[in-house]
Design an enzyme around this catalytic site. Structure first.
Site, PDB file in Angstrom:
ATOM      1  N   HIS A  66       0.845  -1.208   0.000  1.00  0.00           N
ATOM      2  CA  HIS A  66       0.000   0.000   0.000  1.00  0.00           C
ATOM      3  C   HIS A  66       0.883   1.262   0.000  1.00  0.00           C
ATOM      4  CE1 HIS A  66      -3.582   2.417   1.488  1.00  0.00           C
ATOM      5  NE2 HIS A  66      -2.563   3.204   1.819  1.00  0.00           N
ATOM      6  N   GLU A  67       1.841   1.303   0.920  1.00  0.00           N
ATOM      7  CA  GLU A  67       2.716   2.478   1.021  1.00  0.00           C
ATOM      8  C   GLU A  67       3.618   2.606  -0.205  1.00  0.00           C
ATOM      9  OE1 GLU A  67       2.228   4.778   3.146  1.00  0.00           O
ATOM     10  OE2 GLU A  67       0.739   3.568   4.194  1.00  0.00           O
TER      11      GLU A  67
HETATM   12 ZN   LIG Z   1      -2.486   5.257   2.073  1.00  0.00          ZN
END
Ligand SMILES: [Zn+2]
Length: 376
Positions: A66-67
């Site tokens: 996600h990051e």
């Molecule tokens: Zn995020």
């Protein structure tokens, strides 16, 4: 926030903050000891723990992905990414500066929840392919399903329109595009962020007091508090930036700067600059060129008896980082974002020929802000 360096993915450092160990252990224990549906109680506990460990690693890998999606998109938009840090509340990509346009902010924000939603769908699809009839396979099915659900929750939570969550950034970028006013847009998105933060903290408090769930409640109180604090901080920053619009570095720098020769020793420095030590830092020069910056603090950090044998050049911050230098005609808000992003307290100011013309500190910028506040 710095931590232990885990490795490097696509040129971005991945670090682990010490608080992450707490959440890792909590997730591992709850995944390995949970009474999962379809999984027979007779399954050996070593199998459960191995399954739990694999699922926990995938859980944090999902957060990392996600990051990473935010980071890669930021880099595509021309914004450098310092590192990704995993900590007790998940992950954070430390992006070097704020996006310069609503479009860039929208693209960087939206890719995170989208990535988590896709991961969620993939894990749930994989879970559906695994039969639940056999004990070991049932465990695999449950863990895959759990990972899918977790990623969907991450996608949903981060989509809430509350700054600094991704959804809040999406909302801010749209309002920014609509109103052409970053400060006003941040005001609304950060206001919702504070509502969510305090709301979450309130729920956590209720869990602790009324239901006796101390660990979960405490975690929510802290997360809510952090969200509200970041929202407030970002709003203050956006307001400051808006007030600084149109001002130049040259108007607020200290000029001409008091320089120190690189070959001077600290004993000489302490005596020669005794009456000028009101400055926190001095540009260091040699043969007419800037070599670095000397912080007054080095006098305290260096033992007294070493002063005569320590040169300024040996203890200065060498001028290697381009972010230490700013041009005199740069906008003043650039100083504030540069100082905040780098954790420095001052920058050297140069003219268009690269010659040192001044030094600008955090307090110079605050002075500019205060002079504005006095206006009606
Ligand atoms: Zn995020």
């Amino acid at each position: 926030m710095r931590g232990w360096r885990l490795g490097r993915i696509a040129g971005i450092d991945v670090e682990i903050h010490f608080t992450w160990v707490i959440i890792f252990v909590l997730v591992l224990v709850s995944l390995s000891t949970a009474a999962l549906p379809h999984v027979p109680a007779s399954l050996p506990s070593v199998v459960r723990w191995i399954g739990g460990l694999v699922a926990t690693v995938l859980f944090f890998a999902s957060l990392l992905v996600h990051e990473l999606s935010h980071s890669l998109m930021a880099r595509r938009e021309g914004i450098p990414v310092r590192r990704i840090t995993l900590f007790i509340f998940g992950g954070v990509a430390q992006i070097a500066s704020e996006p310069r346009s609503p479009g860039a902010e929208l693209r960087i924000a939206v890719v995170g929840p989208l990535t988590s939603a896709v991961l969620g769908a993939v894990f749930i699809k994989l879970a559906s392919l695994v039969p639940t009839t056999h004990g070991g396979l049932a465990l695999l099915h449950s863990n895959l399903f759990y990972l899918g659900a977790f990623n969907l929750v991450i996608a949903a939570f981060n989509s809430l329109p509350a700054f600094p969550l991704d959804g809040g950034r999406i909302l801010r970028s749209l309002l920014w595009l609509w109103w052409k006013d970053l400060r006003r847009a941040t005001g609304v998105a950060a206001g919702l962020g504070k509502v969510l933060g305090y709301g979450l903290a309130g729920v956590g408090l209720w869990e602790m007091v009324a239901r006796g769930e101390v660990a979960a409640g405490l975690w929510r109180v802290a997360l809510g508090w952090l969200l509200a604090a970041v929202a407030e901080q970002e709003y203050q920053r956006a307001s400051a930036m808006a007030r600084l619009g149109g001002l130049r570095v040259a108007d607020f720098m200290s000029s001409p700067p008091i320089t120190v020769p690189a070959d001077m020793d600290l004993e000489q420095f302490a005596h020669a600059y005794e009456f000028m030590l009101r400055h926190g830092a001095y540009p260091v020069v040699s043969e007419g060129r800037v070599k670095g910056m000397l912080e007054r603090e080095v006098l305290r950090a260096t033992p007294r008896h070493l002063w005569p044998v320590t040169t300024v050049a040996a203890v200065m911050q060498p001028l290697e980082a381009p972010e230490m230098v700013i041009e005199a005609d740069a906008p003043l808000d650039e100083v504030l974002s540069r100082l905040t992003d780098t954790g420095r307290s001052r920058l050297l100011v140069v003219n268009e020929r690269g010659e040192l013309v001044g030094i600008i500190s955090h307090s110079d910028v605050l002075r500019a802000l205060r002079s504005f506040r006095r206006l009606p």
